[in-house]
Scaffold this motif. Structure first.
Motif, mmCIF file in Angstrom:
data_model
loop_
_atom_site.group_PDB
_atom_site.id
_atom_site.type_symbol
_atom_site.label_atom_id
_atom_site.label_comp_id
_atom_site.label_asym_id
_atom_site.label_seq_id
_atom_site.Cartn_x
_atom_site.Cartn_y
_atom_site.Cartn_z
ATOM 1 N N ARG A 1 0.850 -1.192 0.000
ATOM 2 C CA ARG A 1 0.000 0.000 0.000
ATOM 3 C C ARG A 1 0.883 1.238 0.000
ATOM 4 N NH1 ARG A 1 -3.689 -0.785 5.020
ATOM 5 N NH2 ARG A 1 -1.913 -1.960 5.724
ATOM 6 N N SER A 2 0.398 2.245 -0.637
ATOM 7 C CA SER A 2 1.137 3.500 -0.670
ATOM 8 C C SER A 2 0.675 4.362 0.509
ATOM 9 C CB SER A 2 0.865 4.219 -1.994
ATOM 10 O OG SER A 2 1.454 5.492 -1.941
ATOM 11 N N HIS A 3 1.628 4.879 1.248
ATOM 12 C CA HIS A 3 1.309 5.730 2.383
ATOM 13 C C HIS A 3 1.828 7.162 2.139
ATOM 14 C CE1 HIS A 3 -0.171 2.461 4.826
ATOM 15 N NE2 HIS A 3 0.898 1.762 4.480
ATOM 16 N N ARG A 4 1.803 7.564 0.910
ATOM 17 C CA ARG A 4 2.269 8.899 0.586
ATOM 18 C C ARG A 4 1.285 9.947 1.057
ATOM 19 N NH1 ARG A 4 4.371 8.211 -5.560
ATOM 20 N NH2 ARG A 4 5.982 6.685 -5.087
ATOM 21 N N ILE A 5 1.815 11.053 1.408
ATOM 22 C CA ILE A 5 0.982 12.163 1.849
ATOM 23 C C ILE A 5 0.800 13.135 0.737
ATOM 24 C CG2 ILE A 5 0.781 14.051 3.458
ATOM 25 C CD1 ILE A 5 2.281 12.387 5.455
#
Length: 150
Positions: A146-150
């Motif tokens: 999963r991408s946890h980019r802000i």
């Protein structure tokens, strides 16, 4: 039939086996073997070519799989008798076999058999892949990261 009547000689005396299956010798042996085959295939068939193993005869059979089949089949045959008459070793062999098959089904234990034949190589969409090289299939991944980019 993978487990034959001759295979029982190392586990139970012929006289006792004949007493247990006196009602329908051929039918009881066939049902016990079928029960063992279905149990092994249900638990180990996802990773290993169990149908290919069951097609083998005589000494070509994998003796570890044969011993598991004997444990399950003998336990099935003893279900005809009263509970007090089932020897502890038959119950223990059955329990050990089911535990081993559970480990095999989760990849914590291996069999010296070819991997299961995969008919459809397409991705089922669950994010997991399996390898069909070596002995038995193994899971190589999990769900995509999963991408946890802000």
């Amino acid at each position: 039939m993978y487990v034959t009547k001759a295979d029982y000689k190392g586990r139970i005396s012929t006289v006792l086996l004949d007493m247990l299956i006196a009602e329908d010798a051929t039918g009881i042996i066939a049902n016990a073997s079928r029960s063992a085959e279905d149990t092994i295939n249900s638990l180990a068939g996802r990773l290993y070519d169990i149908p290919g193993e069951f097609a083998k005869l005589g000494t070509a059979r994998n003796h570890f799989v044969l011993n598991m089949g004997l444990s399950i089949a003998l336990y099935t045959i003893y279900q005809i008798s009263d509970d007090e008459e089932v020897p502890e070793k038959v119950i223990k062999n059955y329990d050990d076999t089911i535990n081993d098959l559970t480990k095999i089904s989760t990849g914590k234990m291996t069999l010296n058999l070819p991997p299961a034949v995969v008919e459809d190589e397409s991705d089922p969409g669950d994010g997991e892949t399996s390898s069909t090289t070596g002995l038995g299939s193994r899971r190589l991944g999990s769900a995509p990261k999963r991408s946890h980019r802000i």
